[in-house]
Design an enzyme around this catalytic site. Sequence first.
Site, PDB file in Angstrom:
ATOM      1  N   GLU A   1       0.843  -1.190   0.000  1.00  0.00           N
ATOM      2  CA  GLU A   1       0.000   0.000   0.000  1.00  0.00           C
ATOM      3  C   GLU A   1       0.887   1.252   0.000  1.00  0.00           C
ATOM      4  OE1 GLU A   1      -3.885   1.641   2.459  1.00  0.00           O
ATOM      5  OE2 GLU A   1      -2.273   0.682   3.580  1.00  0.00           O
TER       6      GLU A   1
ATOM      7  N   LYS B   1     -10.152   0.665  -2.105  1.00  0.00           N
ATOM      8  CA  LYS B   1     -10.195   0.271  -0.693  1.00  0.00           C
ATOM      9  C   LYS B   1     -11.530   0.672  -0.059  1.00  0.00           C
ATOM     10  CE  LYS B   1      -7.485   0.904   3.576  1.00  0.00           C
ATOM     11  NZ  LYS B   1      -6.302   1.603   4.141  1.00  0.00           N
TER      12      LYS B   1
ATOM     13  N   CYS C   1      -5.001  -3.341   3.568  1.00  0.00           N
ATOM     14  CA  CYS C   1      -4.700  -2.869   4.914  1.00  0.00           C
ATOM     15  C   CYS C   1      -5.857  -3.027   5.911  1.00  0.00           C
ATOM     16  CB  CYS C   1      -4.200  -1.429   4.847  1.00  0.00           C
ATOM     17  SG  CYS C   1      -3.227  -0.915   6.294  1.00  0.00           S
TER      18      CYS C   1
END
Length: 271
Positions: free
Chosen positions: A47, A120, A160
Amino acid sequence: MNQATSPFKIAAIQMVSTPQVEENFSTARKLVAEAAQQGAQLVLLPEYWPIMGWQDSDKVTIAESLGAGPIQRFMAGLAKEHNIHLIGGTLPLISQESGKVLNATLVYGPGGEQLSHYDKIHLFSFNKGEESYDEARTISYGKDVTTFNAPCGKVGLSVCYDLRFPELYRAMGDCSLIVMPAAFTYTTGKAHWEILLRARAIENQCYVLAAAQGGKHPNGRRTWGHSMLIDPWGEIKMVLPEGEGVVSGEIDADYMRQVRENLPALRHRKL
């Protein structure tokens, strides 16, 4: 499951990205080449690999339109040069919300063609003492659960903070591989990173490949690192605690099938 004959070699790149995009290009180029030399057919970047800015808003200034821009050209070129599937960690794409970006994962095939795109969904916030983060200030929420087909089978895309939401992975269906590009903080990573990654592998009975930021960045932020590959039984096959480097290993489709036959938890689901 759509799977090629095993084994299929994969690799995760760990970086300590800086505020300088060209500097990060150089690091990524070197490490992806190293992974390809080791035989990796699919490579995952972390990321925020193109930039870890001095402030959160720095990524807004380099945001690209989908399908155009130097970061996307760079990733497409790397995939084609090394004849690999490249999962591009995340890069900032222009959002419809002013002052914000989409934190996007783009996937490229061996010919440099874009194969998939995931924004995301879950945005991180954390407050403890002097440590404070709120991604929603500069990032727009993604909406769509996303997978793509690779020679190793179906690959689930996540980023994440998504790791803390197991329902996302159930919504992906039957995957051979789940990928996790991340920039976990040192505090939360030390407490939860490994156990959450292993849980996702165990409950979905698939491989999990995690590519992390791992070290002290010029902006003062410290990330946890510990990029790793985990098998469907939850065993860590390789891990890199800190610093730049490559984590690699194989997807063994026969072993995954055996795990699922021995403990048919996926078939036992009632919800």
